[in-house]
Design a protein around this motif. Structure first.
Motif, mmCIF file in Angstrom:
data_model
loop_
_atom_site.group_PDB
_atom_site.id
_atom_site.type_symbol
_atom_site.label_atom_id
_atom_site.label_comp_id
_atom_site.label_asym_id
_atom_site.label_seq_id
_atom_site.Cartn_x
_atom_site.Cartn_y
_atom_site.Cartn_z
ATOM 1 N N GLY A 1 7.389 -5.363 -2.128
ATOM 2 C CA GLY A 1 7.678 -4.793 -1.000
ATOM 3 C C GLY A 1 7.657 -5.545 0.637
ATOM 4 N N GLU A 2 8.561 -5.010 1.469
ATOM 5 C CA GLU A 2 8.344 -5.407 2.670
ATOM 6 C C GLU A 2 8.318 -4.173 3.821
ATOM 7 N N PRO A 3 7.197 -4.111 4.453
ATOM 8 C CA PRO A 3 5.949 -4.897 4.394
ATOM 9 C C PRO A 3 5.220 -4.865 3.159
ATOM 10 N N PRO A 4 4.529 -5.974 2.766
ATOM 11 C CA PRO A 4 3.852 -5.907 1.462
ATOM 12 C C PRO A 4 2.855 -4.759 1.466
ATOM 13 N N ARG A 5 2.877 -4.368 0.181
ATOM 14 C CA ARG A 5 1.840 -3.248 -0.282
ATOM 15 C C ARG A 5 1.254 -3.685 -1.594
ATOM 16 N N ARG A 6 0.093 -2.980 -1.912
ATOM 17 C CA ARG A 6 -0.627 -3.270 -3.141
ATOM 18 C C ARG A 6 -0.288 -2.217 -4.069
ATOM 19 N N TYR A 7 -0.228 -2.478 -5.492
ATOM 20 C CA TYR A 7 -0.137 -1.194 -6.267
ATOM 21 C C TYR A 7 -0.887 -1.511 -7.469
#
Length: 144
Positions: free
Chosen positions: A109-115
């Motif tokens: 994603g944008e902004p980058p997220r951690r999953y």
């Protein structure tokens, strides 16, 4: 609210993409599972050389999953000789990221997220590869 991220709208397509990346990072070849009634199928090698072993159902962003869906998918995958994996995508809070191995996390994603993708494999004793072709008596009936 310093340090917390604003909520993000993540779609079902995003969940599928995150799950695809998760399994690709684990070494699987990941393809559409549409022909098997699920979102993804996993191959241990080139699809021309091996059959897929797993069908993956990705839980939608609202988390809805009922028994009828599980029962239907389980019956479907058994008829194709596969195992069902239910994949649940969860965003990981920054303070928890350090506790997770990097190969378990997917950045998206944008902004980058951690999953992280939680997996639950569901099999049934009725899978064709689990039974030998032996006659069994059940009451007065004979099963083949």
């Amino acid at each position: 609210m310093s340090g917390s991220k604003s909520p993000i709208n993540i779609t079902n397509a995003d969940h599928i993409s995150i799950t695809r990346t998760h399994f690709a990072n684990k070494g699987y070849r990941v393809h559409s599972g549409l022909q098997f009634g699920c979102e993804l199928v996993l191959y241990a090698d080139e699809p021309g050389r091996v059959h897929s072993d797993f069908c993956v159902h990705v839980v939608p962003p609202d988390g809805s999953l009922d028994f009828r869906m599980i029962q239907t998918l389980t019956r479907l995958v058994v008829s194709t000789g596969k195992t069902l994996i239910v994949a649940h995508v969860k965003e990981v809070a920054e303070e928890i990221v350090e506790d997770k191995k990097d190969d378990m996390l997917v950045t998206y994603g944008e902004p980058p997220r951690r999953y992280v993708v939680e997996e639950l494999a569901i099999a049934t004793e009725h899978a064709p590869f689990r039974h030998k072709n032996v006659m069994k008596g059940v009451g007065m009936q004979i099963k083949h």
